[in-house]
Scaffold this active site. Structure first.
Site, PDB file in Angstrom:
ATOM      1  N   GLY A 239     160.164  54.653 -12.863  1.00 39.25           N
ATOM      2  CA  GLY A 239     158.964  54.854 -13.669  1.00 39.25           C
ATOM      3  C   GLY A 239     157.734  55.355 -12.961  1.00 39.25           C
ATOM      4  N   GLY A 275     163.547  58.247 -10.445  1.00 41.49           N
ATOM      5  CA  GLY A 275     164.121  59.532 -10.818  1.00 41.49           C
ATOM      6  C   GLY A 275     163.087  60.625 -10.598  1.00 41.49           C
ATOM      7  N   CYS A 341     163.450  80.439 -31.829  1.00 52.02           N
ATOM      8  CA  CYS A 341     162.847  80.543 -33.162  1.00 52.02           C
ATOM      9  C   CYS A 341     162.280  79.219 -33.652  1.00 52.02           C
ATOM     10  CB  CYS A 341     163.888  81.065 -34.140  1.00 52.02           C
ATOM     11  SG  CYS A 341     164.523  82.626 -33.567  1.00 52.02           S
TER      12      CYS A 341
HETATM   13  N1  LLP Z   1     165.926  53.479 -14.988  1.00 49.71           N
HETATM   14  C1  LLP Z   1     166.104  53.496 -16.315  1.00 49.71           C
HETATM   15  C2  LLP Z   1     166.855  52.411 -16.942  1.00 49.71           C
HETATM   16  C3  LLP Z   1     165.580  54.553 -17.073  1.00 49.71           C
HETATM   17  O1  LLP Z   1     165.746  54.559 -18.395  1.00 49.71           O
HETATM   18  C4  LLP Z   1     164.878  55.587 -16.428  1.00 49.71           C
HETATM   19  C5  LLP Z   1     164.331  56.723 -17.199  1.00 49.71           C
HETATM   20  C6  LLP Z   1     164.741  55.538 -15.031  1.00 49.71           C
HETATM   21  C7  LLP Z   1     165.264  54.459 -14.342  1.00 49.71           C
HETATM   22  C8  LLP Z   1     164.045  56.608 -14.248  1.00 49.71           C
HETATM   23  O2  LLP Z   1     162.701  56.689 -14.563  1.00 49.71           O
HETATM   24  P1  LLP Z   1     161.735  57.643 -13.726  1.00 49.71           P
HETATM   25  O3  LLP Z   1     161.641  57.058 -12.327  1.00 49.71           O
HETATM   26  O4  LLP Z   1     162.322  58.978 -13.691  1.00 49.71           O
HETATM   27  O5  LLP Z   1     160.453  57.587 -14.437  1.00 49.71           O
HETATM   28  N2  LLP Z   1     162.776  62.789 -20.436  1.00 49.71           N
HETATM   29  C9  LLP Z   1     161.540  62.093 -20.101  1.00 49.71           C
HETATM   30  C10 LLP Z   1     161.775  60.916 -19.190  1.00 49.71           C
HETATM   31  C11 LLP Z   1     162.779  59.921 -19.726  1.00 49.71           C
HETATM   32  C12 LLP Z   1     162.981  58.733 -18.831  1.00 49.71           C
HETATM   33  C13 LLP Z   1     164.124  57.926 -19.284  1.00 49.71           C
HETATM   34  N3  LLP Z   1     164.446  56.820 -18.457  1.00 49.71           N
HETATM   35  C14 LLP Z   1     160.576  63.107 -19.505  1.00 49.71           C
HETATM   36  O6  LLP Z   1     160.935  64.262 -19.367  1.00 49.71           O
HETATM   37  O7  LLP Z   1     159.447  62.749 -19.197  1.00 49.71           O
END
Ligand code: LLP
Length: 411
Positions: A239, A275, A341
């Site tokens: 996150g 991520g 589109c």
């Molecule tokens: N762990 C879990 C259980 C998650 O659901 C997620 C992301 C992460 C880790 C990784 O989170 P990060 O470190 O990347 O913030 N498509 C959206 C983001 C969706 C995130 C979903 N879950 C965007 O493009 O902003």
């Protein structure tokens, strides 16, 4: 921090001019910097040096198998949310014993696959899922390791679509329900309850929500420990946000120090699931201007990348900086749009952008996470090529799809 910069008046990824990649691979193309990815993994890891920890990269952010292979070589584990992601990780040489499986709707087949593969543990998100996992483990005559994903009802102060730690979100189990589940599991013969997990959302740009969640999870862990539960892991999810534009998210060091401060006396291994902070600024989407058009006062720059390639602006109204391939002092205000589109097909709206002409290249920055992985074939557009740059060379790590690829499974 990333290695996309102007050198001798031309935008490079590491030592490779983007113009060269465009000429040889075509556009649209996702271009990733290996040095940036590696640096992000190292910096994130260093932020947790003071505590026993395991970094489980969130595969959904960017799941190209060549990139996963690099992560496996650098020693990270993986956070997966589907059987497909597990398949990719194993194919990339990732160690199953460093894999954790999150997600609200795991199927029986996915659970069996993960159990047979010997993953570290399942992050369980409901009582019903726990029953299913128990049944499957019993049939397979295996013990299964689980952690319950607690939902601490904390506002992550991010876009509502990527906020996951509030009671109204589908994720995790409320603390009272989680407490009851942990108590009920003490008698279980084939489950090892080894952790507590929590993930409150994505693109979080201030420490407040993390602090609040940490406090809540810490108290919860202390309570479970006082009841004699033998926990080994605290999974604090991912996150941590990145600067797309003017955001100033906490540094990994600040984030790591806060997590360590609240957890180091608990005697647990801390798991992190980053991520975006690893992959986001390590990649760009390179696109070419097809044409320009005006509609009344409005100016449109039509490029060859569209919402099927990068859906983030349409889905979250997200901002991606746009860099020209050569520094350009002349600017104009325009919408940068793709050929799809839908009026939601934009990369930027009413943005002051470098003055471009048909044929010019444009780099859509910070597209390394949730870029290609969220792409589709909408409008029957073949998906973009992916390229990994390393120093003075680059490799095509995913071919551009062809028209044949579009219909392959339909015949
Ligand atoms: N762990 C879990 C259980 C998650 O659901 C997620 C992301 C992460 C880790 C990784 O989170 P990060 O470190 O990347 O913030 N498509 C959206 C983001 C969706 C995130 C979903 N879950 C965007 O493009 O902003």
């Amino acid at each position: 921090m990333h290695y996309f910069e102007y050198r001798g008046g031309e935008l490079h990824c590491e030592q490779v001019p983007l113009q060269r990649i465009a000429d040889e691979v075509g556009t649209p193309a996702y271009i990733y910097s290996e040095q940036t990815l590696q640096r992000h993994v190292r910096v994130f890891d260093e932020a947790f040096q003071g505590v026993p920890h395991l970094i489980c990269y969130a595969v959904k952010a960017n799941s190209n198998i060549n990139i996963l292979r690099r992560f496996a070589e650098w020693g990270t584990g993986f956070d997966i949310v589907s059987g497909g992601e597990l398949f990719r990780v194993l194919r990339a040489g990732g160690s199953p014993e460093k894999v954790i499986f999150s997600g609200v709707g795991k199927t029986a087949d996915e659970i069996r696959y993960a159990l047979d593969s010997g993953i570290l543990f399942f992050n369980v998100e409901s009582g019903a899922e726990l029953d299913l996992i128990q049944d499957i483990a019993r049939q397979a005559k295996k013990r299964v390791r689980v952690s319950i994903r607690a939902n601490p009802d904390v506002d992550a102060k991010t876009h509502p679509y990527i906020s996951t730690g509030k009671q109204q979100n589908k994720f995790g189990v409320s603390l009272p329900e989680a407490r009851a589940l942990y108590r009920s599991l003490r008698q279980s013969s084939n489950l090892d309850v080894i952790g507590v997990s929590c993930h409150i959302g994505s693109q979080i740009t201030e420490m407040g929500p993390f602090e609040e969640a940490l406090e809540s999870i810490r108290n919860f862990v202390l309570e479970l420990k006082s009841e004699g539960l033998g926990l080994k892991y605290l999974d604090f999810g991912g996150g941590l946000g990145i600067p797309y534009n003017a955001e100033e998210p906490p540094s990994p060091a600040t984030y790591g120090a806060a997590v360590a401060c609240k957890t180091k006396d608990l005697g647990l291994t801390i798991i992190l699931e980053p991520g975006r902070v690893i992959a986001g600024n390590a990649g760009i989407l390179l696109t070419r201007v097809l044409l320009k058009k005006n509609q009344g006062d409005k100016k449109f720059v039509v490029v060859d990348a569209a919402m099927n390639d990068l859906i983030r602006p349409a889905l979250y109204g997200s901002h991606h900086q746009l860099w020209s391939i050569r520094p350009q002092s002349q600017k104009e205000t325009a919408d940068v749009v793709g050929p799809v589109c839908e009026s939601a097909d934009f990369i930027a709206r009413d943005r002051e952008v470098p003055m471009l002409q048909a044929g010019d290249l444009l780099a859509v920055m910070s597209a390394g996470a949730y870029g290609f992985s969220l792409s589709s074939n909408y409008n029957s557009r073949p998906r973009a090529a992916e390229v990994l740059v390393s120093g003075e060379s680059y490799r095509l790590i995913r071919h551009r799809e062809t028209y044949e690829d579009l219909v392959r499974l339909e015949e």
